[in-house]
Design an enzyme around this catalytic site. Structure first.
Site, PDB file in Angstrom:
ATOM      1  N   GLN A 486       0.856  -1.188   0.000  1.00  0.00           N
ATOM      2  CA  GLN A 486       0.000   0.000   0.000  1.00  0.00           C
ATOM      3  C   GLN A 486       0.891   1.237   0.000  1.00  0.00           C
ATOM      4  OE1 GLN A 486      -3.924   0.020   2.246  1.00  0.00           O
ATOM      5  NE2 GLN A 486      -2.680   1.322   3.547  1.00  0.00           N
ATOM      6  N   SER A 489       1.655   6.422   2.519  1.00  0.00           N
ATOM      7  CA  SER A 489       2.408   7.366   3.338  1.00  0.00           C
ATOM      8  C   SER A 489       3.607   7.952   2.580  1.00  0.00           C
ATOM      9  CB  SER A 489       2.906   6.690   4.616  1.00  0.00           C
ATOM     10  OG  SER A 489       1.839   6.299   5.426  1.00  0.00           O
ATOM     11  N   GLU A 604      -8.811  -1.399   7.069  1.00  0.00           N
ATOM     12  CA  GLU A 604      -7.530  -1.664   7.722  1.00  0.00           C
ATOM     13  C   GLU A 604      -7.669  -1.655   9.230  1.00  0.00           C
ATOM     14  OE1 GLU A 604      -2.996   0.111   7.537  1.00  0.00           O
ATOM     15  OE2 GLU A 604      -4.654   1.411   7.002  1.00  0.00           O
TER      16      GLU A 604
END
Length: 738
Positions: A486, A489, A604
């Site tokens: 993923q 960030s 999540e």
């Protein structure tokens, strides 16, 4: 609150409304002296006429024939309303009497008719029974007992000459010396009992009560009362800081108070969940009930005074004044904690039990529920047991990543992610999901497959992707042959995803991406990633972000593993330089990325809440198996960790049951995430302090440092604790933003 069914919510509301009409706190304050003297409130007859006190008593005795969980809702609601008088003591006596044989029939009928009572457990009784002809003579005294002065019946445990306990039902009267004491809880009386060669007959004996079960019942109901007390403390404190202003702003907009309120809510929810769990365990084995009751004693009762003190302090000095009602709740929480005795006793018991026992969260629906679905499931799982996964997992912490023939069968049957719609899942209802978990649990050698990070990405592709994206990526995810990461960030935009600077510029046939991602789990082993990038720099902060699927082998992608303090490489930096992403790898429309990311993060946080099933006490459990000078301290620490773990499990189980009953999802996932943070810190602190020199070694048996140094990845994953507290404060508590 404890209620999880519509009927229980209605019962809770009925008790709350009754208390508001008949026992507002100003009237309770005016009658403190009469309450302490054991005088019944003027409304007691009407209260008992409604049957609130007898919800759990059998219908043949004049009760309502409900469950103990139903009655727990009455106790919790009454405590939240600070309903004065001997309700808790009377209900507890009735619940213990329900454990007896037919010898308790008269007592149960009396209680159903509105007679007040108190129960005295063996550990609180210094009374001995000496045989006298066809009966006994009782001599001794009991410890301070809540509701004793108002009690018209006393269900008393005494010690026989052979070391066993006997139970007797006594009627209050002038021949029983009951002494009123000045109690901490001003809304309930307290007293002691002294007996001097008091005669009792065979007819007064109550037989069939299992003492350990009685002890669990009393602890569980006390936990419900404490949970209701703490709930009210949280509600009033949050309401206060929501409206109280300083420096021209509501104090609830100050981050320090927001986080304090959020932590208080999490602990209050843990208290409620553990209390509920201890009550529901009455139908389970005595070992399971003991573990649940000890956990509730620690998480709901022993923790109550500190939680109420935290609530009181949120009011500032005004909360400490006599006129402010919060101190009445603080007093009640303190008295309830004292009524169960020293907390180390409960921690020791939980620790001893958890050496060989884990709290069960099984939901037994019965084979007749969804029988056709269960039959098909059983057939598939039994077939899977005959197969194996040829490719083992590359992470010992994630056995569900293995893939091969066994997993292919489960994927084709829709059982890797059964909640997903067909053909990827089976569109399992909450009830069917419970059945699936049940059947997997019956086959401990059949490892349930894991989607890992794809668990958070696949629903987004299925909901918002194209048909070709679904067909291309869903099956490899489900079969475990393609790993995902993923790419959210960034160095300057960790939890604040909307501040990301990675750009995707439109070019012929696709997008050209440049940027820098960080803390990307599994990027070094992933074939694909889900990425957020800014596609419209002129749009609003949230409006110019798009969601892409990225081939991690694309030219221009450089992956730099980040070595953690543990020596592992779970995280990575990912540099993207002129990376071409085809148009068919955009999910949804340009600019929809933020909404898709929010949906992904919600999944999540739910997934992270399920990590509680991992064992956090392996090292302490091993140390507890050996004798030594610190053995008792280790047991108590182990008990505290197990109690915390049990409370989180119960919280998740309650949410599951709510969904099974057709109710909408609640805030459990966010609360469970932070509860896990508290658990991890608690477990690691205890482990380090009690395993001694083992923490000097990288490799030890049992492992100490390895799980400790892996802990930050769990604490940070899914959002830092501080971000999670802010979410709880704003989204759940409704506190104002700055």
């Amino acid at each position: 609150m404890l209620a999880i069914t519509i009927e229980q919510e209605q019962l809770t509301e009925a008790v709350t409304q009754f208390a508001a009409r008949h026992a507002p706190i100003d009237k309770t304050r005016a009658s403190l002296d009469s309450i302490a003297a054991g005088e019944l409130p003027t409304w007691w007859e009407e209260f008992t006429a409604h049957g609130f006190h007898a919800v759990h008593l059998p219908e043949e005795a004049g009760g309502q024939g409900g469950t103990l969980t139903d009655t727990a809702c009455v106790i919790e609601a009454a405590s939240a309303a600070l309903l004065p008088g001997p309700l808790l003591s009377t209900v507890s006596a009735g619940a213990v009497a329900c454990l007896a044989d037919e010898s308790a029939a008269t007592l149960l009928s009396d209680l159903a008719g509105g007679v007040t009572a108190a129960v005295v457990l063996p550990e609180d009784s210094g009374v001995r029974a000496i045989p006298d002809g066809g009966g006994w003579r009782l001599t001794g005294s009991i410890d301070s007992t809540l509701g004793l002065i108002a009690a018209q019946r006393i269900l008393l445990a005494v010690h026989a000459e052979d070391g066993n306990e006997l139970w007797f039902g006594l009627s209050a009267g002038p021949d029983i010396a009951v002494e009123q004491q000045r109690g901490t809880d001003l809304s309930t009386d307290v007293g002691v009992l002294v007996l001097d060669s008091y005669p009792v007959t065979v007819d007064q004996r109550i037989s069939g009560i299992e003492t350990e079960r009685a002890r669990c019942v009393v602890a569980a109901l006390t936990a419900c009362a404490s949970a209701g007390t703490v709930r009210k403390g949280v509600e009033t404190a949050v309401n206060y800081i929501r409206t109280r202003e300083q420096f021209g702003k509501p104090v609830g907009s100050f981050q320090a108070l927001q986080h304090k309120a959020a932590v208080l809510l999490v602990n209050a929810e843990l208290a409620s969940a553990s209390a509920w769990d201890a009550v529901r365990a009455i139908d389970e084995s005595i070992e399971q009930h003991r573990l649940a009751a000890a956990s509730a004693a620690l998480m709901a009762v022993c923790a109550g005074p500190d939680l109420m003190l935290d609530a009181l302090l949120m009011f500032g000095a005004i909360g400490y004044t006599w006129e402010h009602d919060t101190h009445l709740y603080w007093r009640r929480a303190t008295s309830l904690a004292a009524s169960l005795g020293p907390s180390p006793r409960w921690a020791r018991e939980a620790g001893e039990l958890s050496r060989t026992l884990k709290r069960s969260t099984a939901i037994t629906l019965g084979d007749d529920v969804e029988s056709e679905f269960r039959a098909g499931l059983v057939k598939t799982l039994d077939q899977a047991m005959e197969l194996r996964n040829e490719t083992p997992t590359d992470d010992r912490r994630a056995p569900g990543l293995a893939y091969g023939s066994q997993r292919n069968l489960l994927a084709d049957a829709g059982l890797v992610a059964p909640h997903l719609p067909a053909p990827w899942g089976v569109g399992a209802t909450p009830v069917q999901q419970v059945i699936i978990t049940e059947e997997f649990d019956k086959r401990p050698d059949l490892v349930r497959p894991s989607l890992n990070i794809a668990e958070w990405i696949l629903p987004t592709i299925l909901d918002s992707g194209t048909d070709s994206q679904r067909e291309r990526f869903a099956w490899p995810m489900l079969r475990g042959t393609e790993r995902w990461c993923q790419l959210f960030s960034e160095p300057g935009a960790g939890s604040d995803l909307a501040s990301l600077t990675t750009r995707a510029a439109k070019v012929d046939g696709g997008w050209l991406v440049n940027g820098h991602k960080i803390w990307t789990s599994s990027a070094h082993v992933a074939q694909f990633g889900a990425m957020l990038a800014r596609t419209d720099p002129d749009a609003s902060k949230h409006g110019g972000i798009s969601y892409f699927l990225v081939d991690m082998s694309s030219p221009g992608i450089e992956i730099s593993p980040i070595k953690q303090a543990s020596g592992h490489f779970d995280f990575n930096e990912v540099f993207l330089t002129d990376v071409f992403i085809p148009d068919d790898m955009l999910v949804g429309e340009p600019g929809q990325g933020w909404d898709l990311a929010v949906a992904t993060m919600a999944v999540e946080r739910t997934a992270i809440g399920n990590y509680v099933n991992l064992d956090r006490s392996e090292a302490l459990r091993r140390v507890a198996d050996a004798d030594g000078p610190d053995h008792d301290t280790v047991l108590q620490a182990l008990g505290g960790i197990e109690a915390h773990t049990t409370a989180i499990k119960a919280m998740v189980l309650r949410e599951t049951l709510r969904l099974v009953q057709g109710q909408g999802p609640g805030p459990t996932s966010s609360i469970a995430k932070y509860a896990m943070v508290l658990l991890l810190r608690r477990a690691s602190t205890a482990t380090l302090s009690l395993t001694g020199r083992l923490a000097m070694l990288e490799d030890s048996d049992p492992p100490v440092i390895s799980p400790y140094f892996d802990m930050p990845s769990e604490l940070i994953g899914g959002g830092t604790a501080e971000i999670q507290l802010t979410i709880i404060a704003s989204m759940i508590l409704g506190l104002p933003r700055k």
